[in-house]
Design an enzyme around this catalytic site. Structure first.
Site, short mmCIF file in Angstrom:
data_model
loop_
_atom_site.label_atom_id
_atom_site.label_comp_id
_atom_site.label_asym_id
_atom_site.label_seq_id
_atom_site.Cartn_x
_atom_site.Cartn_y
_atom_site.Cartn_z
N LEU A 19 0.82 -1.21 0.00
CA LEU A 19 0.00 0.00 0.00
C LEU A 19 0.86 1.26 0.00
O LEU A 19 1.91 1.30 0.63
CB LEU A 19 -0.86 0.04 1.26
CG LEU A 19 -1.88 -1.08 1.43
CD1 LEU A 19 -2.48 -1.03 2.84
CD2 LEU A 19 -2.98 -0.96 0.38
N ASP A 62 2.29 -6.42 2.31
CA ASP A 62 2.92 -5.56 3.32
C ASP A 62 3.41 -6.33 4.55
O ASP A 62 3.76 -5.72 5.57
CB ASP A 62 1.92 -4.48 3.78
CG ASP A 62 1.78 -3.37 2.75
OD1 ASP A 62 2.81 -2.79 2.37
OD2 ASP A 62 0.64 -3.10 2.31
N GLU A 67 6.01 -4.91 12.37
CA GLU A 67 5.67 -4.16 13.59
C GLU A 67 4.17 -3.81 13.66
O GLU A 67 3.63 -3.61 14.75
CB GLU A 67 6.48 -2.86 13.60
CG GLU A 67 5.85 -1.79 14.42
CD GLU A 67 6.57 -0.47 14.35
OE1 GLU A 67 7.44 -0.28 15.19
OE2 GLU A 67 6.24 0.36 13.50
N ASP A 68 3.52 -3.73 12.51
CA ASP A 68 2.13 -3.27 12.54
C ASP A 68 1.15 -4.31 13.08
O ASP A 68 0.01 -3.99 13.39
CB ASP A 68 1.69 -2.82 11.13
CG ASP A 68 2.45 -1.56 10.72
OD1 ASP A 68 2.65 -0.70 11.59
OD2 ASP A 68 2.84 -1.46 9.56
N ARG A 87 -4.33 -5.98 5.18
CA ARG A 87 -3.25 -6.38 6.09
C ARG A 87 -3.75 -7.29 7.22
O ARG A 87 -2.97 -7.73 8.04
CB ARG A 87 -2.56 -5.13 6.66
CG ARG A 87 -1.94 -4.25 5.55
CD ARG A 87 -0.84 -3.35 6.05
NE ARG A 87 0.21 -4.12 6.67
CZ ARG A 87 1.22 -3.59 7.35
NH1 ARG A 87 1.30 -2.29 7.47
NH2 ARG A 87 2.15 -4.36 7.89
N ARG A 133 -5.17 4.65 10.36
CA ARG A 133 -5.21 3.19 10.55
C ARG A 133 -5.69 2.77 11.95
O ARG A 133 -5.97 1.60 12.17
CB ARG A 133 -3.82 2.61 10.31
CG ARG A 133 -3.28 2.84 8.89
CD ARG A 133 -3.93 1.92 7.89
NE ARG A 133 -3.44 2.14 6.56
CZ ARG A 133 -2.34 1.57 6.05
NH1 ARG A 133 -1.62 0.76 6.80
NH2 ARG A 133 -1.98 1.82 4.81
N HIS A 163 1.52 6.68 10.10
CA HIS A 163 1.42 6.22 11.49
C HIS A 163 2.09 7.24 12.42
O HIS A 163 2.92 8.03 11.97
CB HIS A 163 2.20 4.91 11.67
CG HIS A 163 1.61 3.71 11.01
ND1 HIS A 163 2.30 2.95 10.10
CD2 HIS A 163 0.40 3.12 11.14
CE1 HIS A 163 1.54 1.94 9.69
NE2 HIS A 163 0.38 2.02 10.29
N CYS A 248 9.52 -0.16 11.41
CA CYS A 248 8.42 -1.09 11.12
C CYS A 248 8.89 -2.45 10.61
O CYS A 248 8.09 -3.38 10.48
CB CYS A 248 7.43 -0.48 10.14
SG CYS A 248 8.17 -0.03 8.60
N1 LIG Z 1 4.86 0.92 10.90
C1 LIG Z 1 5.08 1.31 9.65
O1 LIG Z 1 5.66 2.35 9.41
N2 LIG Z 1 4.59 0.54 8.69
C2 LIG Z 1 4.73 0.82 7.31
C3 LIG Z 1 3.64 0.17 6.54
C4 LIG Z 1 3.72 0.45 5.08
C5 LIG Z 1 2.67 -0.26 4.27
N3 LIG Z 1 2.92 -0.05 2.88
C6 LIG Z 1 1.29 0.21 4.61
O2 LIG Z 1 0.81 1.17 4.01
O3 LIG Z 1 0.64 -0.38 5.47
#
Ligand SMILES: NC(=O)NCCC[C@H](N)C(=O)O
Length: 258
Positions: A19, A62, A67-68, A87, A133, A163, A248
């Site tokens: 994304l 992704d 970390e997410d 995700r 998010r 984020h 992340c």
């Molecule tokens: N904790 C973060 O900085 N995560 C990056 C996530 C990037 C991923 N392309 C997203 O948009 O979810």
């Protein structure tokens, strides 16, 4: 002894479809991304971190941004419910990994959404970004899980970046680093140091004075070196094209006693 374990997740074959929200899409060089990821993992290992690979989630572009999918405070893991629907399938493998490490496991439930990139822990203060998010129900659920353990949860508006930790992270002494144009309310943080580059706001605490940072933030690295820190730079350019940061690409588990 406190642990120095870090979860990482190898980039999947669909990485280039990841994304993008706040930046223009650019083609991702998959082979280069894998090289950069290997070097990132090696930098963690070289500084004493035991890296543990979460099982791949190859259908999820992704998933490398591990970390997410989870927030860990002390021995308690909170499995997230990503605000990005694409995700959500990432969390199952991460849940298995933290359970294997002996964490007790909690979950964000519908209608809550929360992504780990929105959670910045500084000692027992947990800042949580309310943004694209992470919603209000996600903030409430995070509070309900961690405040009984002694944390103080502080909600922070996030509108300019993906984020909270795309805008701010913290030095070992708790000083918050941020790039002012990307930070909604810098005055919410008791000690705030403005940095000259957007990616300069992202540091991973490696231990001692060492800070893992993106090679795209050389001026901030100089500023921090001048303040007595030791930046360790890694090129994560292919992940930056997908709004990723050094933070992340891993989940550092410092408070597991095992
Ligand atoms: N904790 C973060 O900085 N995560 C990056 C996530 C990037 C991923 N392309 C997203 O948009 O979810």
């Amino acid at each position: 002894m406190p642990s120095k374990k870090a979860l990482v997740r190898r980039p999947g074959p669909r990485l280039a479809e990841g994304l993008v929200t706040h930046i223009e899409r650019e083609p991702v060089d998959h082979a280069l991304a894998v090289e950069q990821w290997d070097a990132y993992v090696e930098a963690l290992r070289a500084h004493g971190w035991e890296t543990l690979e979460v099982d791949p989630a190859d259908d999820c572009p992704d998933s490398v941004f591990v970390e997410d999918a989870v927030v860990v405070y002390r021995n308690v893991a909170l499995i997230t419910r990503p605000g990005a629907g694409s995700r959500r399938a990432e969390t199952a493998g991460v849940e298995e990994a933290v359970a294997r490490l002996g964490c007790s496991v909690n979950w964000i439930w519908e209608p809550g959404t929360l992504e780990g990139g929105d959670v910045l822990k500084i000692g027992d203060t947990i800042y949580v970004g309310r943004g694209g998010r992470t919603n209000a129900a996600g903030v409430q659920q995070l509070r309900a899980v961690f405040e009984p353990l002694g944390a103080r949860v502080v909600a922070v508006p996030v509108s300019k970046v993906l984020h909270l930790k795309s805008a701010v992270t913290a030095l070992p002494d708790g000083t918050v680093l941020g790039h002012i144009p990307m930070t909604d309310v810098p005055s919410l943080f008791p000690r705030f140091l403005p940095v000259p580059e957007e990616s300069g706001a992202h540091v991973v605490l490696l231990g001692g004075d060492k800070l893992l940072m993106a090679a795209s933030a050389p001026k901030t690295a100089d500023l921090l070196a001048d303040l007595g820190h030791e930046p360790v730079l890694v090129d994560i350019g292919e992940f930056e094209k997908l709004e990723g940061c050094v933070t992340c690409l891993s989940v550092r588990l410092r408070e597991l006693y095992a």
